[in-house]
Design an enzyme around this catalytic site. Structure first.
Site, PDB file in Angstrom:
ATOM      1  N   ASP A  81      -9.997 -10.981   7.126  1.00 57.94           N
ATOM      2  CA  ASP A  81     -10.018 -11.144   8.584  1.00 57.94           C
ATOM      3  C   ASP A  81      -8.600 -11.142   9.171  1.00 57.94           C
ATOM      4  O   ASP A  81      -7.632 -11.519   8.512  1.00 57.94           O
ATOM      5  CB  ASP A  81     -10.710 -12.454   8.952  1.00 57.94           C
ATOM      6  CG  ASP A  81     -12.178 -12.449   8.550  1.00 57.94           C
ATOM      7  OD1 ASP A  81     -12.783 -11.375   8.574  1.00 57.94           O
ATOM      8  OD2 ASP A  81     -12.701 -13.518   8.204  1.00 57.94           O
ATOM      9  N   ASP A 114      -5.833  10.038   0.057  1.00 52.34           N
ATOM     10  CA  ASP A 114      -6.643   8.846   0.275  1.00 52.34           C
ATOM     11  C   ASP A 114      -8.092   9.237   0.584  1.00 52.34           C
ATOM     12  O   ASP A 114      -8.572  10.270   0.111  1.00 52.34           O
ATOM     13  CB  ASP A 114      -6.034   8.034   1.426  1.00 52.34           C
ATOM     14  CG  ASP A 114      -6.146   6.535   1.203  1.00 52.34           C
ATOM     15  OD1 ASP A 114      -7.278   6.015   1.273  1.00 52.34           O
ATOM     16  OD2 ASP A 114      -5.124   5.894   0.951  1.00 52.34           O
ATOM     17  N   PRO A 122      -6.425   8.544  18.631  1.00 48.73           N
ATOM     18  CA  PRO A 122      -5.347   8.851  19.580  1.00 48.73           C
ATOM     19  C   PRO A 122      -3.961   8.480  19.084  1.00 48.73           C
ATOM     20  O   PRO A 122      -2.970   9.006  19.595  1.00 48.73           O
ATOM     21  CB  PRO A 122      -5.725   8.041  20.828  1.00 48.73           C
ATOM     22  CG  PRO A 122      -6.652   6.977  20.337  1.00 48.73           C
ATOM     23  CD  PRO A 122      -7.405   7.583  19.198  1.00 48.73           C
ATOM     24  N   ASP A 123      -3.876   7.602  18.080  1.00 47.02           N
ATOM     25  CA  ASP A 123      -2.585   7.216  17.529  1.00 47.02           C
ATOM     26  C   ASP A 123      -2.191   8.071  16.321  1.00 47.02           C
ATOM     27  O   ASP A 123      -1.127   7.861  15.740  1.00 47.02           O
ATOM     28  CB  ASP A 123      -2.604   5.742  17.103  1.00 47.02           C
ATOM     29  CG  ASP A 123      -1.572   4.908  17.859  1.00 47.02           C
ATOM     30  OD1 ASP A 123      -0.803   5.483  18.652  1.00 47.02           O
ATOM     31  OD2 ASP A 123      -1.535   3.685  17.649  1.00 47.02           O
ATOM     32  N   HIS A 146     -10.005   3.320   4.863  1.00 48.60           N
ATOM     33  CA  HIS A 146      -8.781   3.017   4.126  1.00 48.60           C
ATOM     34  C   HIS A 146      -7.664   4.006   4.434  1.00 48.60           C
ATOM     35  O   HIS A 146      -6.529   3.621   4.730  1.00 48.60           O
ATOM     36  CB  HIS A 146      -9.111   3.014   2.629  1.00 48.60           C
ATOM     37  CG  HIS A 146      -7.995   2.597   1.738  1.00 48.60           C
ATOM     38  ND1 HIS A 146      -7.143   3.491   1.138  1.00 48.60           N
ATOM     39  CD2 HIS A 146      -7.605   1.370   1.315  1.00 48.60           C
ATOM     40  CE1 HIS A 146      -6.272   2.838   0.385  1.00 48.60           C
ATOM     41  NE2 HIS A 146      -6.532   1.549   0.476  1.00 48.60           N
ATOM     42  N   ASN A 160       3.758   5.333  22.683  1.00 51.61           N
ATOM     43  CA  ASN A 160       2.819   6.125  23.474  1.00 51.61           C
ATOM     44  C   ASN A 160       1.947   5.242  24.358  1.00 51.61           C
ATOM     45  O   ASN A 160       0.945   5.675  24.898  1.00 51.61           O
ATOM     46  CB  ASN A 160       1.942   6.984  22.560  1.00 51.61           C
ATOM     47  CG  ASN A 160       1.091   6.153  21.608  1.00 51.61           C
ATOM     48  OD1 ASN A 160       1.351   4.972  21.396  1.00 51.61           O
ATOM     49  ND2 ASN A 160       0.084   6.777  21.033  1.00 51.61           N
ATOM     50  N   ASN A 238      -4.133  -4.347  -7.320  1.00 53.11           N
ATOM     51  CA  ASN A 238      -4.516  -5.643  -6.763  1.00 53.11           C
ATOM     52  C   ASN A 238      -5.252  -6.544  -7.739  1.00 53.11           C
ATOM     53  O   ASN A 238      -6.142  -7.292  -7.353  1.00 53.11           O
ATOM     54  CB  ASN A 238      -5.414  -5.430  -5.532  1.00 53.11           C
ATOM     55  CG  ASN A 238      -4.721  -4.635  -4.447  1.00 53.11           C
ATOM     56  OD1 ASN A 238      -3.510  -4.733  -4.290  1.00 53.11           O
ATOM     57  ND2 ASN A 238      -5.467  -3.839  -3.727  1.00 53.11           N
ATOM     58  N   ASP A 277       8.732  -1.355  -8.995  1.00 50.88           N
ATOM     59  CA  ASP A 277      10.092  -1.141  -8.491  1.00 50.88           C
ATOM     60  C   ASP A 277      10.458  -2.052  -7.329  1.00 50.88           C
ATOM     61  O   ASP A 277      11.472  -2.750  -7.372  1.00 50.88           O
ATOM     62  CB  ASP A 277      10.251   0.330  -8.079  1.00 50.88           C
ATOM     63  CG  ASP A 277      10.068   1.269  -9.247  1.00 50.88           C
ATOM     64  OD1 ASP A 277      10.763   1.081 -10.268  1.00 50.88           O
ATOM     65  OD2 ASP A 277       9.218   2.168  -9.171  1.00 50.88           O
ATOM     66  N   SER A 308      -2.078  -1.333  -1.149  1.00 43.25           N
ATOM     67  CA  SER A 308      -2.302  -0.113  -0.353  1.00 43.25           C
ATOM     68  C   SER A 308      -1.554  -0.157   0.964  1.00 43.25           C
ATOM     69  O   SER A 308      -1.110   0.880   1.470  1.00 43.25           O
ATOM     70  CB  SER A 308      -3.794   0.052  -0.047  1.00 43.25           C
ATOM     71  OG  SER A 308      -4.487   0.609  -1.121  1.00 43.25           O
TER      72      SER A 308
END
Length: 365
Positions: A81, A114, A122-123, A146, A160, A238, A277, A308
């Protein structure tokens, strides 16, 4: 460790006649379903109940350089969340000061390997210059969520008047779908995506995915991309373990762990200075989400956690640096040598947490 129940990857020795290859396939009772010509690798399919017999048949042939199981590759995500009302990860790596030095270049494409990208967002839509689908799911769109989230972290449209800011600002995006709509995929799909991105001009490849299975084919793919001048960033995984994930553990990739707001290793993040690294923010990261219902949940924008989410911050930083210095080796050295030392540096990760401003200040021109 998960493998495809009925697939193998085979590379024959150089100069093996095609007729001999076909004969061996028949003896193994296998059918070629993919041919990755750039790596001289074939993907074959057989009866799941005969997979071990098939594997042994290829292994005993002198003409076979190697044969290996087809591993299942998964996205590296821990969804949860929302906790923060702003993009703390971008702030943490001092991006706003870095942008006073450069805002990147459209000549530095980032390939997102992916689950796909929402090409109507729009982004993001103005950034996407190329699309390809190597997954086993027919829609090119991101039905999981994802890939769209990862793409926004790296390079969402900035200034923008809407949504979020991508770290790389100006670089373009390649939407290369290699994971299925459930967030998993086959290793050969990832391999094909890497080769395709490298052959089509990608300067950075982001792989927020991985498998614990070592693969010579995957290793050859990242070496192929490196030979084409591509810089690669990959998620460490993970599992919360010092357990190598691939392609992150390959020396050709920058392996990325996740840290929280306090620069503490995220509880889920894999670690180990021998193969991880750098670290980057990866907990409760705000980014773009598909504008339609998706498997992950949030629409338009949302918070997700995982290595990710840390990886595209490294990819975005790499793109910023490549806009000023086109040498990927120098750029990687700069990213690693200008990190901030945090708890765990030298033990959990070879270097510290990335700092975009430090990297740009110290980049050789």
């Amino acid at each position: 460790m998960n493998y495809s129940p009925d697939r193998l990857l085979i590379r024959f020795r150089d100069n093996t006649p095609p007729q001999k290859c076909a004969q061996i396939h028949r003896l193994a009772n296998a059918k070629v379903i993919r041919d990755i010509k750039e790596l001289a690798v074939q993907v074959v399919e057989t009866d799941p109940f005969q997979i071990n017999t098939c594997l042994q048949c290829y292994s005993h042939c002198d003409e076979v350089e190697y044969v290996e199981r087809e591993a299942i590759v998964q996205k590296r995500l821990v969804p949860n969340d929302p906790l923060f009302p702003y993009q703390w990860g971008v702030m943490k790596v001092v991006a706003t000061r870095a942008w006073n030095i450069t805002r990147g270049s459209t000549k530095v494409p980032i390939a997102i390997l992916d689950t796909g990208i929402d090409m109507t967002h729009p982004d993001l839509q103005a950034k996407i210059i190329l699309t390809a689908n190597f997954s086993n799911s027919s829609p090119l769109q991101d039905l999981d969520g994802h890939g769209t989230h990862v793409a926004g972290i790296a390079a969402a449209v900035t200034r923008n008047g809407m949504g979020v800011a991508g770290l790389a600002i100006n670089p373009t995006l390649m939407n290369i779908k290699v994971l299925d709509d459930d967030g998993t995929g086959t290793l050969s799909s990832v391999v094909q995506g890497i080769v395709y991105a490298a052959d089509n001009g990608a300067k950075v490849i982001n792989m927020s995915l991985g498998t614990t299975a070592f693969s010579a084919t995957l290793h050859n793919a990242v070496k192929y991309a490196q030979s084409k001048g591509v810089l690669m960033a990959a998620a460490a995984g993970n599992d919360g373990l010092n357990q190598q994930n691939y392609p992150a553990a390959f020396a050709q990739c920058i392996s990325v762990a996740a840290v929280d707001l306090n620069d503490t290793k995220a509880i889920f993040s894999n670690f180990g200075a021998s193969w991880v690294d750098v670290a980057a923010p990866g907990v409760d990261i705000l980014s773009t989400m598909p504008t339609y219902p998706n498997r992950t949940g949030p629409q338009n924008y949302g918070y997700l956690s995982g290595t990710s989410m840390a990886t595209p911050l490294v990819s975005g930083l790499a793109a910023l640096l490549l806009s000023l210095n086109q040498n990927p080796k120098v750029v990687r050295q700069t990213i690693e040598s200008t990190t901030v030392s945090i708890i765990g540096t030298g033990v959990l990760y070879q270097y510290g947490r990335i700092n975009a401003y430090n990297a740009l200040l110290n980049l050789p021109r």
